[in-house]
Design an enzyme around this catalytic site. Structure first.
Site, PDB file in Angstrom:
ATOM      1  CG  HIS A  47      -2.054  10.332  -9.506  1.00 35.44           C
ATOM      2  ND1 HIS A  47      -1.328   9.167  -9.375  1.00 35.44           N
ATOM      3  CD2 HIS A  47      -2.000  10.665 -10.820  1.00 35.44           C
ATOM      4  CE1 HIS A  47      -0.849   8.819 -10.562  1.00 35.44           C
ATOM      5  NE2 HIS A  47      -1.249   9.707 -11.453  1.00 35.44           N
ATOM      6  N   GLY A  74      -3.912   5.528  -3.795  1.00 38.95           N
ATOM      7  CA  GLY A  74      -3.131   6.763  -3.748  1.00 38.95           C
ATOM      8  C   GLY A  74      -1.672   6.436  -3.548  1.00 38.95           C
ATOM      9  N   GLY A 134       4.290   5.041 -12.215  1.00 38.91           N
ATOM     10  CA  GLY A 134       4.625   5.111 -10.799  1.00 38.91           C
ATOM     11  C   GLY A 134       4.300   3.829 -10.066  1.00 38.91           C
ATOM     12  CG  HIS A 170       1.571  14.072 -13.100  1.00 39.30           C
ATOM     13  ND1 HIS A 170       1.418  14.212 -11.738  1.00 39.30           N
ATOM     14  CD2 HIS A 170       1.660  12.745 -13.324  1.00 39.30           C
ATOM     15  CE1 HIS A 170       1.413  13.016 -11.168  1.00 39.30           C
ATOM     16  NE2 HIS A 170       1.563  12.117 -12.106  1.00 39.30           N
ATOM     17  CB  SER A 197       9.604 -18.663  12.529  1.00 37.44           C
ATOM     18  OG  SER A 197      10.817 -19.330  12.249  1.00 37.44           O
ATOM     19  CD  GLU A 241       9.118  -9.314   4.735  1.00 37.41           C
ATOM     20  OE1 GLU A 241       9.992 -10.008   5.282  1.00 37.41           O
ATOM     21  OE2 GLU A 241       9.296  -8.691   3.667  1.00 37.41           O
ATOM     22  CG  PHE A 293      11.117  -8.442   8.882  1.00 38.20           C
ATOM     23  CD1 PHE A 293      12.243  -7.625   8.836  1.00 38.20           C
ATOM     24  CD2 PHE A 293      11.300  -9.794   9.073  1.00 38.20           C
ATOM     25  CE1 PHE A 293      13.522  -8.147   8.968  1.00 38.20           C
ATOM     26  CE2 PHE A 293      12.571 -10.343   9.215  1.00 38.20           C
ATOM     27  CZ  PHE A 293      13.694  -9.511   9.158  1.00 38.20           C
ATOM     28  CG  HIS A 298      10.458 -14.537  16.343  1.00 39.57           C
ATOM     29  ND1 HIS A 298       9.349 -15.236  15.935  1.00 39.57           N
ATOM     30  CD2 HIS A 298      11.490 -15.423  16.391  1.00 39.57           C
ATOM     31  CE1 HIS A 298       9.688 -16.513  15.738  1.00 39.57           C
ATOM     32  NE2 HIS A 298      10.968 -16.654  16.030  1.00 39.57           N
ATOM     33  NE  ARG A 353      13.881 -17.961  19.036  1.00 43.17           N
ATOM     34  CZ  ARG A 353      15.204 -17.974  19.054  1.00 43.17           C
ATOM     35  NH1 ARG A 353      15.866 -16.943  19.542  1.00 43.17           N
ATOM     36  NH2 ARG A 353      15.875 -19.005  18.599  1.00 43.17           N
TER      37      ARG A 353
END
Length: 661
Positions: free
Chosen positions: A66, A114, A156, A260, A384, A410, A436, A460, A519
């Site tokens: 920002h 950002g 942040g 800010h 997997s 992830e 996920f 999967h 899978r």
């Protein structure tokens, strides 16, 4: 020598003037980090304004994006191709100074930032790429890959959970060329942060295994300079904690959240100019300030020295030099197409019935020997997701390799992959379960926005996951991913389509790709050479018949179901065409004639996919039918679930009969 406070005040003046003219933006951070920027950019940062893509430049990431006017001011002052007119047009349509930094829009911007925390995580990926490339290509006396990655972060960025994921892994991998400067001003949009952010940040990073330099006066250029010099000697990544005042220089708004994210206003800008003893008119920089900031001559000298080193390296190690340049330019090796063709021919010969996640691993195994730039990985699901291959070597702090154990991270994995892709030299791919992808989603969006070659592998892919139940069974995810502009999504049905999906993902240089795999085992589908060639178009006719009364289209595991339904319909005297649609995104980009040839007008259509139905009505029309699932799954064996939710030959046959009735 120009006083450093005058160099810093040039940044403050440009930031407050540009934000004021736009009546939009964030002046507080640029004004508060101005001295930190002087220390880094004037004394340490190696770059060449005449060639922002110089391979061995340092990378600079403004994670707290920002405050973009800080970066634009630095680029302008140091001599990049960012004239004052662009500063005047800050945040305006088609300017090179958008609200947040955007790669490929502004010369010298390394990544689009950002969404807080992602720039920092991109930087971890960049630092990892530098470390691995250096280990692979450097030779005694020839450090052709040798640069730092610098990051500016605020409160942040450190509040966002992704910062924990990335910085933990950065410490574990001892990414010593990563130096993060923390703007510790205690202010965010809502005000003083102690009401919601009381982390002991230095202790947190020390726990990650970082080198931490505490309590640096962020308004003392010499102190910041010394901290950076010390950080460059560490064998670990470094966090430099800089105490600053947001909006430094503003008599009435410094140290408050009022500065800010809003323009200071004409009266406060006038008061700030007086307080800083800055007499220049808006958007005017004195000649002595330009001269002090100008980095063009130094940049050309540094790049010239590196060019000479590279030339000597090329004479001594021609193969390695050629390979480094090829990979940094993003070009594929000359034998790539031949390798793909040979592998697809082998798939046709074997006709294997395997899960497409296994078909994916087989494709990786075939491609990896000719793609040393492959840098794979998984978010703690390698066994997997099957993103490893026989010859791959795990990346460790003291062991370079080409496969990353990202841990259960992830989002961090996906944003690190973006940083790796942006750095150059590697084609990153990383995997997790499709469900996920939600954790990764904003990094996928950023990859698409930046148009970079990140490859996201999701396995999967549906209720076919089975017993793990609805928490892990993807229902809405494939359709949801298709909503992201410039993201190509592939859901192949067998070994051949999986091979083509990998080929297209690797070849694609103007955007990211998701590869979505099953899978469960899926049967091989017979095709002609012409049909195999058409797979790359995203959708094609897999089974055809004269005078088709309906078109059945499907993806992934449901393609075989459509084929079986077509066989049953043929017995009933209802000929149908079967269209496999592994990538709707790619199919949508085909010319109108091709699309009309595949999806004949006037012929009723039925779509089959083990996911939500909404997207498919743009293909079947309101009079068509969709066999899908608009509910969450259940915990049971996959075969039981497909029957329970109506993914049966009988259900598809009935759907076709309903649309031709």
């Amino acid at each position: 020598m120009l006083p450093t406070n005058k160099m810093a005040n040039a940044i403050r003046a440009l930031a407050m003037d540009a934000v004021q003219q736009a009546n939009s933006g964030h002046p507080g951070m640029p004004m508060g980090m101005a001295e930190i920027a002087v220390a880094l950019w004037a004394r340490h940062y190696r770059h060449n304004p005449a060639d922002p893509r110089w391979i061995n430049r340092d990378r600079f990431v403004l994670s707290n994006g920002h405050g973009s006017m800080l970066h634009y001011a630095l680029l302008h002052l140091t001599g990049h191709d960012l004239p004052m007119d662009e500063i005047r047009h800050f945040r305006q349509l088609h300017s090179k100074t958008p609200g947040h930094p955007e790669v490929e829009v502004t010369p010298g911007i390394e990544t689009t930032t950002g969404p807080l925390g992602q720039g920092l995580t991109n930087a971890v990926g960049m630092a990892l790429a530098e470390k691995l490339l250096a280990a692979e290509f450097n030779r005694p006396g020839f450090a052709v890959v040798d640069h730092h990655t610098y990051v500016f972060v605020g409160d942040g960025c450190l509040m966002e959970g992704i910062s924990h994921e990335a910085c933990s892994l950065a410490g574990t991998l001892r990414l010593s060329k990563l130096i993060v400067l923390y703007d510790d001003n205690g202010i965010s949009i809502d005000g003083h942060v102690e009401g919601w952010f009381q982390d002991d940040t230095p202790k947190r990073f020390e726990a990650y295994g970082w080198n931490v330099i505490r309590s640096v006066d962020g308004h003392d250029v010499d102190a910041v300079d010394a901290a950076i010099a010390a950080a460059k000697k560490s064998d670990r990544p470094t966090l430099i904690c800089c105490k600053t005042v947001i909006g430094k220089g503003s008599p009435n708004k410094a140290g408050t959240h009022d500065v800010h994210g809003a323009a200071l206003g004409d009266k406060e800008i006038a008061a700030t100019r007086e307080a800083l003893n800055w007499s220049s008119a808006p958007f005017e920089i004195p000649a002595d300030v330009y001269a002090a900031w100008d980095a063009k001559a130094q940049g050309q000298r540094m790049q010239g020295e590196w060019d000479a080193l590279l030339n000597a390296y090329s004479e001594r190690y021609p193969q390695q030099a050629g390979e480094l340049l090829r990979r940094m330019q993003g070009e594929l090796p000359g034998n790539f197409n031949e390798t793909v063709a040979t592998y697809i021919a082998a798939c046709v010969e074997k006709k294997e019935t395997v899960a497409t996640r296994k078909a994916s691993q087989n494709a990786i195994q075939a491609l990896a020997p000719v793609l040393p730039e492959f840098l794979g990985g998984s978010a703690d699901l390698t066994g997997s997701n099957l993103t490893n291959w026989k010859e791959c070597v795990a990346v460790r702090a003291d062991q370079p390799g080409n496969h990353i154990n990202y841990g259960v991270r992830e989002f961090g994995m996906s944003a690190m992959m973006n940083g790796i892709a942006l750095h150059g030299g590697y084609i990153p791919f990383g995997a997790t379960f499709l469900t996920f992808s939600d954790y990764s989603r904003n990094a996928l969006r950023m990859a698409a926005l930046m148009k970079i070659r990140s490859i996201f592998v999701f396995t999967h892919d549906s209720i076919g996951l089975g017993e793990d139940g609805p928490t892990h069974q993807s229902v809405e995810h494939v359709s949801s991913l298709r909503l992201i502009p410039n993201l190509d999504n592939w859901r192949p049905c067998d070994t051949v389509e999986s091979a083509v999906a990998w080929e297209q993902a690797v070849k694609r240089r103007n955007g990211p790709t998701t590869l979505i795999f099953s899978r469960q085992n899926l049967p091989y589908q017979e095709r002609t050479k012409e049909q195999i060639a058409d797979i790359q178009r995203g959708g094609y006719v897999l089974r055809d018949t004269a005078d088709a009364k309906a078109i059945l289209m499907a993806t992934g595991s449901e393609v075989d179901l459509a084929v079986k339904a077509a066989d049953e319909l043929a017995k009933l005297g209802v000929p149908v065409r079967v269209v496999s649609m592994p990538s709707t995104d790619v199919f949508d980009r085909q010319d109108a004639a091709y699309k009309a040839r595949v999806l004949q007008k006037g012929v009723p259509r039925v779509a089959v996919e083990a996911g939500v139905t909404g997207l498919w009505y743009k293909y079947v029309g309101l009079d068509g039918a969709v066999v899908g699932i608009d509910a969450f799954g259940e915990s049971a064996p996959a075969g039981v679930l497909f029957k329970h939710f109506g993914f049966t030959t009988e259900k598809v046959v009935a759907a076709v009969q309903s649309v031709i009735a």
